[in-house]
Write an enzyme that holds these catalytic residues in place. Sequence first.
Site, PDB file in Angstrom:
ATOM      1  N   TYR A   1      -6.992   6.047   4.573  1.00  0.00           N
ATOM      2  CA  TYR A   1      -7.074   5.068   3.491  1.00  0.00           C
ATOM      3  C   TYR A   1      -6.197   3.850   3.756  1.00  0.00           C
ATOM      4  O   TYR A   1      -6.644   2.703   3.653  1.00  0.00           O
ATOM      5  CB  TYR A   1      -6.682   5.704   2.153  1.00  0.00           C
ATOM      6  CG  TYR A   1      -6.337   4.659   1.124  1.00  0.00           C
ATOM      7  CD1 TYR A   1      -7.340   3.971   0.454  1.00  0.00           C
ATOM      8  CD2 TYR A   1      -5.008   4.313   0.862  1.00  0.00           C
ATOM      9  CE1 TYR A   1      -7.031   2.971  -0.458  1.00  0.00           C
ATOM     10  CE2 TYR A   1      -4.695   3.323  -0.051  1.00  0.00           C
ATOM     11  CZ  TYR A   1      -5.706   2.659  -0.706  1.00  0.00           C
ATOM     12  OH  TYR A   1      -5.410   1.662  -1.593  1.00  0.00           O
TER      13      TYR A   1
ATOM     14  N   GLU B   1       0.824  -1.215   0.000  1.00  0.00           N
ATOM     15  CA  GLU B   1       0.000   0.000   0.000  1.00  0.00           C
ATOM     16  C   GLU B   1       0.855   1.262   0.000  1.00  0.00           C
ATOM     17  O   GLU B   1       0.528   2.240  -0.684  1.00  0.00           O
ATOM     18  CB  GLU B   1      -0.945  -0.001   1.207  1.00  0.00           C
ATOM     19  CG  GLU B   1      -2.053  -1.029   1.148  1.00  0.00           C
ATOM     20  CD  GLU B   1      -2.994  -0.803  -0.027  1.00  0.00           C
ATOM     21  OE1 GLU B   1      -3.141   0.362  -0.460  1.00  0.00           O
ATOM     22  OE2 GLU B   1      -3.574  -1.781  -0.515  1.00  0.00           O
TER      23      GLU B   1
ATOM     24  N   ASP C   1      -9.926   6.158  -1.855  1.00  0.00           N
ATOM     25  CA  ASP C   1      -8.769   6.792  -2.487  1.00  0.00           C
ATOM     26  C   ASP C   1      -9.212   7.421  -3.800  1.00  0.00           C
ATOM     27  O   ASP C   1     -10.414   7.554  -4.075  1.00  0.00           O
ATOM     28  CB  ASP C   1      -7.650   5.781  -2.704  1.00  0.00           C
ATOM     29  CG  ASP C   1      -7.991   4.728  -3.753  1.00  0.00           C
ATOM     30  OD1 ASP C   1      -9.178   4.614  -4.131  1.00  0.00           O
ATOM     31  OD2 ASP C   1      -7.073   4.022  -4.209  1.00  0.00           O
TER      32      ASP C   1
END
Length: 363
Positions: free
Chosen positions: A116, A35, A134
């Site tokens: 997020y 991520e 996002d």
Amino acid sequence: MSEFAEILEAWYARNGRFDLPWRDIHDPYKIWISEIILQQTRVVQGMDYYLRFIEHFPDVFSLAAAPEDEVMKLWQGLGYYSRARNLHAAAKEIAALGYFPNTYEGVRALKGIGDYTAAAICSFAFRLPYPVVDGNVYRVLSRIYGIDTPIDSKEGKKRFTVLAEELLDREKPDLYNSAIMDFGATQCTPQQPDCLFCPYAERCVARLECRVMELPVKEKKTEVKERYFVYVYIEDVKNVLLHRRPEGDIWQGLYEPYLMEFESAPTKEKVESRLKELLAVLEGKKPEDGVVVEQVAKGMKHLLSHRKLLIDCYRMKISSLPVKFPKKGKLGLEEYIRVPETERDTYAVPKIVTDLFSMIDAL
């Protein structure tokens, strides 16, 4: 489960990117690494970095124990280097705890992790019911539901978060979040969305009202400022002068050759004057006295999110570089270190400096 989620998950079953190495795993460390790397980075570019990072640092404890320079070198070329520094700092926080936090609050509290990323880690690793919101999600929801509230406004962020929570498949949040991210990345894309074969085509407000390219809406435009850099690659027979960039500026913690920065585009005379000052300190000579000073690059452009860098580069060969510069002066040489040229490429540098090194090596 909402009808929106049913349609989305059916699309994902047919079109999902199941071959991605961070898919269908529940290791919070690997999910976290993926991520962070994929923030501001396309999957095709981030894939190799992810694989190298996991190979080099197979767990959070190996990452926490590594020197910062080693982490930055591995990150070199990805940009947005604060991600790497925050990743390293968070790894130390996790190592101190002795385990990866398994609650949203615990994950969100880590350095460099926002709403997020916390939602992504918690849903993929622990199957906790938190929706990811996002750029892909903003785009998909704004188009399908015809929402023109600016996504970078307080009202917009709240509105989209509430909607995302309503639509989330709370039984399978990991599946749902993977699906909506893939849908935004491959179907409802920014410039060429595949509206003809979209499962929401008959209910997408943006399509029905011919507003696909108008959504989502942003209210703020980033002001881009110009900065003027003149690099001087100072070397002797075996060594080169490098400097580690300080905190509070771009490329913090990365290395670079000697830098002269100007408030506006420098004239040739101004640059030559500064070069003579350098030579006077380093060798006590002027350019015409036999010290080699040659221009390597002129007018190179390098774009960052908030900055446009305009870069020139010179190469200066002198007889001998001192190990260090003990006296503090206006040229700032005391902040530079002598590095064997054979070890130069072991130091993490910005992409533009890598390009300059290649140009110099080709001379």
